[in-house]
Design a protein around this motif. Structure first.
Motif, PDB file in Angstrom:
ATOM      1  N   MET A   1       8.290   5.739   5.766  1.00  0.00           N
ATOM      2  CA  MET A   1       7.260   4.721   5.548  1.00  0.00           C
ATOM      3  C   MET A   1       7.872   3.445   4.981  1.00  0.00           C
ATOM      4  SD  MET A   1       3.895   6.748   4.029  1.00  0.00           S
ATOM      5  CE  MET A   1       4.525   6.508   2.394  1.00  0.00           C
TER       6      MET A   1
ATOM      7  N   GLY B   1       0.794  -1.224   0.000  1.00  0.00           N
ATOM      8  CA  GLY B   1       0.000   0.000   0.000  1.00  0.00           C
ATOM      9  C   GLY B   1       0.823   1.269   0.000  1.00  0.00           C
ATOM     10  N   LEU B   2       2.151   1.122  -0.052  1.00  0.00           N
ATOM     11  CA  LEU B   2       3.025   2.302   0.031  1.00  0.00           C
ATOM     12  C   LEU B   2       3.002   3.126  -1.255  1.00  0.00           C
ATOM     13  CD1 LEU B   2       6.149   0.773   1.825  1.00  0.00           C
ATOM     14  CD2 LEU B   2       4.498   2.397   2.781  1.00  0.00           C
TER      15      LEU B   2
ATOM     16  N   GLU C   1       0.536   4.007  -3.394  1.00  0.00           N
ATOM     17  CA  GLU C   1      -0.502   5.041  -3.450  1.00  0.00           C
ATOM     18  C   GLU C   1      -0.286   6.098  -2.378  1.00  0.00           C
ATOM     19  OE1 GLU C   1      -2.655   5.540  -5.816  1.00  0.00           O
ATOM     20  OE2 GLU C   1      -1.807   3.784  -6.844  1.00  0.00           O
ATOM     21  N   ARG C   2       0.208   5.669  -1.211  1.00  0.00           N
ATOM     22  CA  ARG C   2       0.477   6.654  -0.155  1.00  0.00           C
ATOM     23  C   ARG C   2       1.586   7.612  -0.582  1.00  0.00           C
ATOM     24  NH1 ARG C   2       1.589   3.026   4.974  1.00  0.00           N
ATOM     25  NH2 ARG C   2       1.907   5.063   5.983  1.00  0.00           N
ATOM     26  N   ALA C   3       2.622   7.084  -1.246  1.00  0.00           N
ATOM     27  CA  ALA C   3       3.719   7.944  -1.716  1.00  0.00           C
ATOM     28  C   ALA C   3       3.224   8.904  -2.794  1.00  0.00           C
ATOM     29  CB  ALA C   3       4.861   7.087  -2.243  1.00  0.00           C
TER      30      ALA C   3
ATOM     31  N   THR D   1       0.207  10.028  -3.237  1.00  0.00           N
ATOM     32  CA  THR D   1      -0.658  11.033  -2.609  1.00  0.00           C
ATOM     33  C   THR D   1       0.178  12.125  -1.948  1.00  0.00           C
ATOM     34  OG1 THR D   1      -2.422   9.430  -2.233  1.00  0.00           O
ATOM     35  CG2 THR D   1      -2.443  11.415  -0.868  1.00  0.00           C
ATOM     36  N   LEU D   2       1.205  11.716  -1.227  1.00  0.00           N
ATOM     37  CA  LEU D   2       2.061  12.697  -0.560  1.00  0.00           C
ATOM     38  C   LEU D   2       2.785  13.588  -1.574  1.00  0.00           C
ATOM     39  CD1 LEU D   2       3.511  10.513   2.329  1.00  0.00           C
ATOM     40  CD2 LEU D   2       2.158  12.602   2.600  1.00  0.00           C
TER      41      LEU D   2
ATOM     42  N   GLN E   1       9.002  11.727   5.003  1.00  0.00           N
ATOM     43  CA  GLN E   1       7.852  10.892   5.374  1.00  0.00           C
ATOM     44  C   GLN E   1       7.797   9.630   4.525  1.00  0.00           C
ATOM     45  OE1 GLN E   1       3.857  12.664   5.952  1.00  0.00           O
ATOM     46  NE2 GLN E   1       4.876  14.653   5.764  1.00  0.00           N
ATOM     47  N   ILE E   2       8.000   9.785   3.225  1.00  0.00           N
ATOM     48  CA  ILE E   2       7.925   8.633   2.325  1.00  0.00           C
ATOM     49  C   ILE E   2       9.047   7.644   2.631  1.00  0.00           C
ATOM     50  CG2 ILE E   2       8.007   7.876  -0.080  1.00  0.00           C
ATOM     51  CD1 ILE E   2       6.877  10.645  -0.852  1.00  0.00           C
TER      52      ILE E   2
ATOM     53  N   THR F   1       8.439  -0.441   6.957  1.00  0.00           N
ATOM     54  CA  THR F   1       7.646  -1.569   6.448  1.00  0.00           C
ATOM     55  C   THR F   1       8.569  -2.738   6.146  1.00  0.00           C
ATOM     56  OG1 THR F   1       6.071  -0.016   5.454  1.00  0.00           O
ATOM     57  CG2 THR F   1       6.008  -2.299   4.682  1.00  0.00           C
TER      58      THR F   1
END
Length: 318
Positions: free
Chosen positions: A85, A55-56, A58-60, A62-63, A81-82, A89
């Motif tokens: 993350m 899931g990283l 899409e989170r990356a 988005t950021l 932050q990225i 993980t």
């Protein structure tokens, strides 16, 4: 999908996307009998799979979409932050164990270099040199897995993110491979150009040389010796022998590197003999002929044997 491969296993038409710029170059040189230390690629597909399944990805994305490109502090904060993350993980065992298996295939606790190799790297109109991470004298399978993930995270250094934005790269298409390669414990090393990047002369090889590992030259830690040499005649057009007060060497049997003073009797001594200069010119000519265009190379001598550690197009001639 291809997750792992030895240097001779990836078909030519898959190299750029599987191995990244640096990895593709090493694979090509290795299979064409140029003096490249053995190694393997943690392919870009493994990174992309890890990012998607965790899931990283899409989170990356988005950021990154939230970055204020006029605010450097905001860029640095989001990039961190990225990376955090990714580092927080775990790599699943079904991905980590095969990496360890390939590493063990090089031998028992062999020191290796773990090098980032971005899929947008070493293009003719873009140079990502130094924007992703490299780790030297990594020893042990657990350490290799750890530093593979460090390389993955370095794809999101603030400089790399900003550079991709400026160049118009699509973040959805960006990935990264990692090169794991037997470490050369160099007595002398450096960089060279198969055409003169200063004068633009195509018949001159420019060599920069220092004691110890090439990181001393690449990172600007030491002012290296500098030689301009004609390709056909080996005529020394220009020579500068620097005072080389610092060198980068292996830290310990446990790995890592450190900076140490150059022994007093070697500070003003030329790094390269005439024979070594000729050997470097010859290999520069071979590599340029192989690629069909001028190259920027990293090289090292270990126990008198010359190795090539990297080759990329020179991007400053035109």
């Amino acid at each position: 999908m291809r997750f792992l491969a030895w240097f001779n296993e990836i078909p030519n038409d898959e190299l750029a996307l599987s191995a990244g710029g640096k990895g593709a170059s090493l694979c090509l040189m290795h299979r064409n009998r140029l003096p490249v230390p053995e190694g393997f690629i943690v392919c870009a597909d493994m990174f992309s799979y890890f990012m998607k399944e965790s899931g990283l990805r899409e989170r990356a994305l988005t950021l990154i979409s939230q970055i204020d490109w006029s605010n450097n502090s905001n860029l640095i904060s989001i990039a961190k932050q990225i990376r955090n993350m990714i580092m927080d993980t775990p790599i699943p065992p079904y991905l980590a164990e095969p990496i360890k298996g390939y590493y063990n295939g090089l031998g028992s606790d062999v020191p290796v270099a773990v090098r980032s190799s971005g899929t947008a790297e070493d293009l003719e109109d873009a140079s990502f040199a130094g924007q992703q991470d490299t780790y030297l004298f990594v020893i042990g399978s657990d350490a290799v897995v750890k530093f593979v993930k460090e390389c993955w995270a370095s794809l999101y250094n603030d400089r790399a993110i900003f550079y991709r934005h400026e160049k118009g790269f699509d973040e959805r298409e960006i990935s990264i491979a990692v090169v794991v390669q037997r470490m050369i414990n160099a007595e002398k090393a450096g960089v060279m150009f198969s055409a003169n990047p200063i004068t633009k002369e195509k018949d001159e090889v420019v060599i920069e040389a220092a004691w110890g590992l090439g990181e001393g030259v690449v990172q600007g830690i030491v002012t290296p010796d500098n030689y301009w040499i004609k390709k056909g005649s080996y005529e020394l057009v220009n020579e500068y022998i620097a005072e080389k007060e610092t060198m980068v060497v292996r830290l310990s049997e446990q790995g890592g590197v450190k900076e140490v003073p150059v022994p007093a009797e070697m500070v003003e001594l030329p790094v390269l003999s005439e024979q070594e200069r000729k050997e470097l010119v010859d290999i520069a000519v071979r590599v340029e002929a192989f690629y069909g265009k001028p190259q920027d190379m990293e090289w090292a001598f270990e126990n008198g044997t010359l190795y090539l550690l990297q080759s990329r197009p020179i991007t400053t001639l035109d």
